[in-house]
Structure formats: C-alpha cells, structure tokens
Design a protein around this motif. Structure first.
Motif, PDB file in Angstrom:
ATOM      1  N   GLN A  13      52.174  -3.400  17.861  1.00  0.00           N
ATOM      2  CA  GLN A  13      53.559  -3.087  18.181  1.00  0.00           C
ATOM      3  C   GLN A  13      53.585  -1.893  19.131  1.00  0.00           C
ATOM      4  O   GLN A  13      52.776  -0.980  19.024  1.00  0.00           O
ATOM      5  N   ILE A  14      54.528  -1.905  20.074  1.00  0.00           N
ATOM      6  CA  ILE A  14      54.680  -0.788  21.000  1.00  0.00           C
ATOM      7  C   ILE A  14      55.995  -0.086  20.705  1.00  0.00           C
ATOM      8  O   ILE A  14      57.014  -0.735  20.476  1.00  0.00           O
ATOM      9  N   THR A  15      55.958   1.227  20.691  1.00  0.00           N
ATOM     10  CA  THR A  15      57.146   2.034  20.464  1.00  0.00           C
ATOM     11  C   THR A  15      57.053   3.275  21.345  1.00  0.00           C
ATOM     12  O   THR A  15      56.140   3.392  22.161  1.00  0.00           O
ATOM     13  N   TRP A  16      57.961   4.172  21.187  1.00  0.00           N
ATOM     14  CA  TRP A  16      58.021   5.385  22.007  1.00  0.00           C
ATOM     15  C   TRP A  16      58.115   6.605  21.100  1.00  0.00           C
ATOM     16  O   TRP A  16      58.613   6.515  19.978  1.00  0.00           O
ATOM     17  N   THR A  17      57.655   7.726  21.585  1.00  0.00           N
ATOM     18  CA  THR A  17      57.820   8.995  20.894  1.00  0.00           C
ATOM     19  C   THR A  17      58.140  10.063  21.933  1.00  0.00           C
ATOM     20  O   THR A  17      57.819   9.900  23.110  1.00  0.00           O
ATOM     21  N   VAL A  18      58.802  11.100  21.498  1.00  0.00           N
ATOM     22  CA  VAL A  18      59.144  12.217  22.383  1.00  0.00           C
ATOM     23  C   VAL A  18      58.511  13.469  21.802  1.00  0.00           C
ATOM     24  O   VAL A  18      58.706  13.794  20.630  1.00  0.00           O
ATOM     25  N   LEU A  19      57.726  14.141  22.632  1.00  0.00           N
ATOM     26  CA  LEU A  19      57.020  15.341  22.208  1.00  0.00           C
ATOM     27  C   LEU A  19      57.677  16.578  22.805  1.00  0.00           C
ATOM     28  O   LEU A  19      58.076  16.582  23.973  1.00  0.00           O
ATOM     29  N   GLY A  20      57.760  17.628  21.993  1.00  0.00           N
ATOM     30  CA  GLY A  20      58.318  18.889  22.464  1.00  0.00           C
ATOM     31  C   GLY A  20      57.269  19.726  23.168  1.00  0.00           C
ATOM     32  O   GLY A  20      56.129  19.300  23.381  1.00  0.00           O
TER      33      GLY A  20
END
Length: 51
Positions: A13-20
């Motif tokens: 599965q492909i998803t996204w994440t946002v890093l600070g």
C-alpha cells in the motif's frame, strides 16, 4: 516541512506522511491523512491535500 511518499511493505500500500523540521511526523496531518484513507479518497487526492 517535507512531504514523503511511503510504501507499506506488508501490503504494498502507498500512503503519504508529512515530516516537520525535526523529521518527526506531524500528528494532526497524519490523522487527517488517515481520515481521507478511511473514506476511500484516491491517492491523488490524499497527496494534494498533504502538500
């Protein structure tokens, strides 16, 4: 902030994440992405909302 595409190895599965700035995921954004996935939004919608 950095938006990163992630592949979950067990299911491909492909998803996204946002890093600070500290390279840790940003919890409210992660929750929003999970919400979009739970209502079955397309990957393109999720990626455009993450940016």
């Amino acid at each position: 902030m950095k938006v990163q595409r992630v592949r979950i190895s067990d299911s491909d599965q492909i998803t996204w994440t946002v890093l600070g700035e500290d390279y840790l995921s940003i919890r409210p954004i992660e929750q929003f992405i999970s919400y979009l996935e739970s209502i079955e939004r397309s990957l393109n919608t999720i990626s455009s909302k993450s940016i």
